[in-house]
Design an enzyme around this catalytic site. Structure first.
Site, PDB file in Angstrom:
ATOM      1  N   LYS A 199       0.834  -1.208   0.000  1.00  0.00           N
ATOM      2  CA  LYS A 199       0.000   0.000   0.000  1.00  0.00           C
ATOM      3  C   LYS A 199       0.872   1.264   0.000  1.00  0.00           C
ATOM      4  O   LYS A 199       2.080   1.191   0.220  1.00  0.00           O
ATOM      5  CB  LYS A 199      -0.928  -0.008   1.222  1.00  0.00           C
ATOM      6  CG  LYS A 199      -1.934  -1.157   1.212  1.00  0.00           C
ATOM      7  CD  LYS A 199      -2.890  -1.047   0.051  1.00  0.00           C
ATOM      8  CE  LYS A 199      -4.030  -2.038   0.090  1.00  0.00           C
ATOM      9  NZ  LYS A 199      -3.653  -3.393  -0.351  1.00  0.00           N
TER      10      LYS A 199
HETATM   11  C1  LIG Z   1      -9.977  -2.314  -1.179  1.00  0.00           C
HETATM   12  C2  LIG Z   1      -9.352  -3.139  -0.094  1.00  0.00           C
HETATM   13  N1  LIG Z   1     -10.057  -3.343   1.037  1.00  0.00           N
HETATM   14  C3  LIG Z   1      -9.541  -4.063   2.043  1.00  0.00           C
HETATM   15  C4  LIG Z   1      -8.296  -4.620   1.978  1.00  0.00           C
HETATM   16  C5  LIG Z   1      -7.785  -5.444   3.117  1.00  0.00           C
HETATM   17  O1  LIG Z   1      -6.650  -4.865   3.694  1.00  0.00           O
HETATM   18  P1  LIG Z   1      -5.745  -5.672   4.735  1.00  0.00           P
HETATM   19  O2  LIG Z   1      -4.865  -6.584   3.927  1.00  0.00           O
HETATM   20  O3  LIG Z   1      -4.959  -4.594   5.424  1.00  0.00           O
HETATM   21  O4  LIG Z   1      -6.653  -6.394   5.645  1.00  0.00           O
HETATM   22  C6  LIG Z   1      -7.518  -4.432   0.835  1.00  0.00           C
HETATM   23  C7  LIG Z   1      -6.160  -5.022   0.749  1.00  0.00           C
HETATM   24  O5  LIG Z   1      -5.601  -5.305  -0.272  1.00  0.00           O
HETATM   25  C8  LIG Z   1      -8.056  -3.669  -0.231  1.00  0.00           C
HETATM   26  O6  LIG Z   1      -7.355  -3.483  -1.353  1.00  0.00           O
END
Ligand SMILES: Cc1ncc(COP(=O)(O)O)c(C=O)c1O
Length: 385
Positions: free
Chosen positions: A190
């Site tokens: 990210k």
């Molecule tokens: C749009 C979106 N929502 C939620 C997530 C979930 O994030 P995390 O991996 O920090 O739980 C991601 C991760 O790639 C994402 O791209």
């Protein structure tokens, strides 16, 4: 300095670069002997809340955890529905199911804008709807003004999945600060990352209090802070989780957060340059517009090919003949096996079209112009052939 170790001749989709001060910040924490939720986490929360212009930032272990807490705080439970996009990472929808609720998929605006279509959202509001979750795809603002008005008119909570969108804004307000709660991701790839991490942002004191309690087992300690070792006892006031963020990750986030502004600016420059270089290319569509780039965190660079039978072959040739790594953001969640089994078949024409024609091409803050030209040249050659 440290990178992700991809082959020197290839072009990675994403490349992580840490600076010596990042490593020092983590080492300093390791030397303190206090490794979990503590002063660095609180400092990071304060810095992020002030950056967003919200009253509360609650650091957690992932964006999935933040979404789970946001939906719970919106009162989502068994029998409730949350309207979500399908063109997203599965976590947006899965967190609804973890609350006992049902995700109801709505379509996106179209190939030019992958944000939720407020008209389609409105058509799907019913007596069981509790909340709407807007994803800011690649950091480009979803129509949060219209979605917020719609939610207010129907007594629903707007949740923002701002996983891609630190430092992005719409009409002078940061993304993640428009809804009842915003959920951010600090996963490795990210724009602001620490490996695994997330954050829930909110202006609502009750949402913040619930999130703080549930991230740590629903515990409240006795009269003194648990960290001083002077607490006599504690109580458990809710069915909580271990969603805490630890101190080394918070230190890394704090250190990298200081460079976020310039890094986002660089991502915007690179995105504008890509748009210029790809503008005349045949068989390619580029979503969003130049004005959108200035509001976005430019997390990734999505393009669409005009023929859905070709996308996978184009990606293979980019990889095999040119060493260029690409990805697909996203396969549509409603078409995944687990979701079809649980919720049956749906038709979401715009989401399905993007899911079959999208290619995410390399973008990261230290991508150089020569490498970018190499990606554009390879695309031109592969698409012409
Ligand atoms: C749009 C979106 N929502 C939620 C997530 C979930 O994030 P995390 O991996 O920090 O739980 C991601 C991760 O790639 C994402 O791209």
């Amino acid at each position: 300095m440290a990178g992700t170790g991809t082959s020197p001749s290839g072009v990675p989709l994403f490349d992580l670069r840490l600076e010596p001060e990042d490593v020092r910040a983590v080492m300093e924490v390791l030397e303190t002997g206090w490794l979990t939720l503590g002063p660095r986490t609180h400092e990071f929360e304060a810095a992020f809340a002030s950056h967003l212009g919200v009253r509360h930032a609650v650091a957690v272990s992932s964006c999935t955890a933040a979404l789970h807490l946001a939906y719970l705080a919106a009162g989502v439970g068994p029998g409730d529905e949350v309207i979500v996009p399908s063109l997203t990472f599965a976590a947006t929808a899965a967190a609804v199911i973890h609350c006992g609720g049902t995700p109801v998929f709505a379509d996106i605006l179209g190939p030019h804008d992958f944000g939720l279509d407020p008209d389609d959202v409105e058509r799907r509001i019913g007596p069981r709807t509790k909340a709407v979750c807007a994803v800011h795809f690649a950091g480009y603002p979803a129509a949060v003004d219209r979605l917020r008005a719609l939610c207010d008119a129907h007594g629903l909570a707007l949740i923002e999945d701002a996983a891609h969108a630190p430092s992005a804004d719409f009409e002078g307000r940061r993304l993640g600060a428009w809804g009842r709660a915003g959920a951010f991701s600090f996963f490795s790839n990210k724009v602001l990352s620490c490996g695994e991490g997330g954050l829930l942002a909110t202006d609502d004191d009750d949402v913040a209090a619930l999130a703080r309690s549930l991230r740590s087992h629903g515990m409240i300690s006795g009269t003194r802070s648990g960290q001083t070792g002077e607490t006599d006892s504690y109580d458990v006031v809710g069915l909580g989780f271990n969603y805490r963020l630890d101190e080394p990750r918070s230190a890394l986030l704090l250190s990298r957060f200081a460079r976020l502004g310039p890094e986002i600016e660089r991502r915007r420059e690179l995105t504008r340059a890509y748009r210029g270089k790809l503008a005349g290319m045949r068989h390619v569509l580029i979503p969003y517009d130049d004005a959108g780039v200035g509001r976005s965190s430019c997390y990734v660079m999505p393009i669409l090919v005009d023929d859905d039978g070709r996308r996978d072959a184009v990606r293979r040739r980019l990889r095999d003949e040119h060493g260029i790594q690409t990805s697909v953001l996203y396969p549509a969640v409603h078409e995944f096996t687990a979701y079809r089994r649980r919720f049956g078949e749906h038709r979401l024409p715009h989401s399905e079209r993007v899911a079959r024609t999208e290619i995410t091409i390399p973008l990261f803050a230290h991508l150089d112009e020569a490498t970018q030209d190499r990606v554009v040249g390879a695309l031109d050659e592969v698409l012409a052939g």
